[in-house]
Design a protein around this motif. Structure first.
Motif, short mmCIF file in Angstrom:
data_model
loop_
_atom_site.label_atom_id
_atom_site.label_comp_id
_atom_site.label_asym_id
_atom_site.label_seq_id
_atom_site.Cartn_x
_atom_site.Cartn_y
_atom_site.Cartn_z
N GLN B 303 31.58 -29.70 89.98
CA GLN B 303 32.20 -28.55 89.44
C GLN B 303 31.63 -27.64 88.44
N GLY B 304 31.22 -28.35 87.23
CA GLY B 304 30.61 -27.74 86.25
C GLY B 304 29.51 -26.91 86.70
N ASP B 305 28.57 -27.93 87.43
CA ASP B 305 27.46 -27.06 87.83
C ASP B 305 27.66 -25.73 88.65
N PHE B 306 28.71 -25.89 89.55
CA PHE B 306 28.91 -24.88 90.34
C PHE B 306 29.47 -23.60 89.61
N ALA B 307 30.37 -23.89 88.68
CA ALA B 307 30.67 -22.86 87.71
C ALA B 307 29.57 -22.26 87.11
N ALA B 308 28.75 -23.17 86.50
CA ALA B 308 27.42 -22.47 85.79
C ALA B 308 26.62 -21.57 86.79
N PHE B 309 26.68 -21.97 87.88
CA PHE B 309 25.71 -21.31 89.01
C PHE B 309 26.42 -20.00 89.11
N LEU B 310 27.65 -19.92 89.33
CA LEU B 310 28.75 -18.60 89.23
C LEU B 310 28.32 -17.75 88.11
#
Lengths: 156, 313
Positions: B303-310
């Motif tokens: 989830q954190g990786d995904f948010a960091a990507f956004l």
């Protein structure tokens, strides 16, 4: 201050002009969802459908099965589910859906798109035709009714 | 009050235009509420058309007559001393700023009518309009108002006894007030990046705390892993093999729900400042979209990786 008076009069005139389309279209309007929570949570995957499209018992069964929502997971915390249910049930209306009953256990969820009146208005839109026109589903109201989210459906 | 222009058809046209822009502008502003969408749409298009018509008229006037628009000039010493014709200095600037502000408000509205993600921009641009009008009123009253009768005359006579300097001062104050209102109008129109950033920082801190609670080895999130998750193809549901099936391969683009065709606003924070600003919204969508695409929940680190990507896009 003649200039001022003329400005105000012309302003009022164009206000009247701007109002005309509203009056002309007012009759066919289906009240859109106005509750902010319902707009947000039920407007993510499709337009938030007007409460008047289903009967109270149909809304109750839609809202009782959000985890298995026409093949999608639309589940919400209990508090929000209750609030949205209350709003929808309090605002069902006469456009309504004779021919769509509340589903009892084991039956598929009610669809207003299967109500006689809706099906009749949209009888020309077979799945083939929708696919040809690049429309994913008949539930994408705004694809054809640009004013749908404001409650206007006779504008195409 | 002396008429600003002598009466002829061009002046009549100008008055018609002025009435139209006031009327359509006021109606558009008051009906911004969704409930009056058609009125808002109609008056907004009328308003934008009138802004364009004003520019066309100015071009056709070739710098002559009441329909011309003069080029804003740098203030010269004469005007600044308060002796020169202040009006000749201020009016072109006022007209230019107002037309620019109104054009931005109107045309962003038209853009939003056809391309929904523009709505936020349109709203903030349109909020500047009442400030522009307030500045305009202050300037016009400050520059043109000459009391002649009744109470106004008494006040005026009293003021004139205070000497010319006072009236120059008064007018300058009016002009200054107007200029401040115009400037704050423009300032309001600009988005406030600082306010957007802090909400996302808080969400990222929460996500990191969660990931560390699950796995103490986590120190930071990796946007590249988030992107890999975003683009990965899966086999759980053939209609939605990937996050990018609905959100499109480039997160800066507007997506579309694969089943319903519903438009989905861009995912990249650069294209949609509301993203990653509400942990509840993230959690809700992760709990639905991950099982739907991957057949399982996303881990706290994913989830954190995904948010960091956004955030990185």
């Amino acid at each position: 201050m003649k200039l001022l008076r003329e400005t105000v009069m012309l302003g009022a005139l164009s206000a009247t002009l701007a109002g005309a389309p509203l009056v002309a279209q007012g009759e066919e309007r289906i009240m859109p969802v106005t509750d902010p929570l319902t707009l947000k949570e039920c407007g993510e995957c499709h337009m938030a459908f007007p409460p008047s499209l289903l009967s109270a018992s149909s809304w109750r069964s839609v809202m009782a099965n959000l985890d298995d929502h026409y093949g999608d997971n639309a589940s919400l915390p209990e508090k929000e589910t209750a609030a949205i249910t209350a709003y929808l049930v309090a605002n069902t209306g006469r456009w309504g859906s004779p021919g769509v009953s509340g589903s009892s256990a084991g039956q598929p969820l009610p669809r207003f798109t299967e109500s006689q009146r809706f099906a009749h208005e949209h009888r020309r839109f077979t799945p083939d035709r929708l696919a040809r026109e690049g429309i994913k589903s008949i539930v994408d109201c705004v694809a054809c009714h640009r004013g749908a989210e404001q409650g206007y459906y006779d504008d195409d | 009050m002396k008429r600003p222009f002598s009466g002829n058809w061009k002046v009549a046209l100008w008055r018609l235009w002025h009435g139209g822009i006031v009327g359509s502008g006021v109606v558009a502003y008051l009906t911004a509420d969704e409930d009056f969408f058609f009125m808002h749409q109609f008056s907004g298009y009328l308003f934008s058309g009138l802004v364009a018509a004003r520019l066309v008229a100015a071009v056709l006037a070739r710098g002559k007559g009441p329909l011309a628009l003069r080029r804003p000039a740098k203030p010269d010493a004469e005007a600044l001393s308060g002796r020169g014709p202040l009006i000749r200095l201020v009016m072109p600037w006022m007209a230019a700023i107002m037309l620019l502000g109104f054009a931005l408000a109107g045309y962003s509205g038209i853009a939003a009518d056809w391309f929904k993600p523009m709505e936020g921009l349109h709203e903030s641009l349109a909020e500047a309009a009442p400030w522009l009008v307030a500045g305009h009123l202050a300037l016009v009253l400050g520059l043109l108002w000459r009391p002649r009768k009744g109470l106004g005359a008494l006040l005026g006579a009293g003021l004139s006894r205070l000497g010319r300097s006072a009236s120059v001062l008064g007018r300058r104050m009016g002009v200054a007030l107007g200029a401040v209102a115009l400037a704050s109008g423009l300032g309001l129109a600009l988005p406030d990046p600082a306010a957007a950033g802090s909400a996302q920082d808080a969400v990222m801190a929460d996500l990191l705390a969660r990931a560390q609670a699950a796995d103490p080895a986590v120190t930071a999130f990796d946007p590249a892993r988030g992107e890999a998750l975003y683009l990965s193809r899966n086999t759980v549901d053939a209609t939605k093999p990937s996050c990018s099936s609905c959100h499109t391969p480039d997160p800066r683009n507007q997506g579309e729900h694969v089943k319903t065709g519903r438009a989905i606003d861009p995912m990249a924070v650069s294209a949609n400042p509301d993203r990653v600003s509400d942990l509840g919204q993230l959690d809700k969508r992760f709990s639905r979209d991950c099982p739907a695409v991957l057949g399982r929940d996303c881990t706290a680190t994913e989830q954190g990786d995904f948010a960091a990507f956004l955030l990185s896009r």
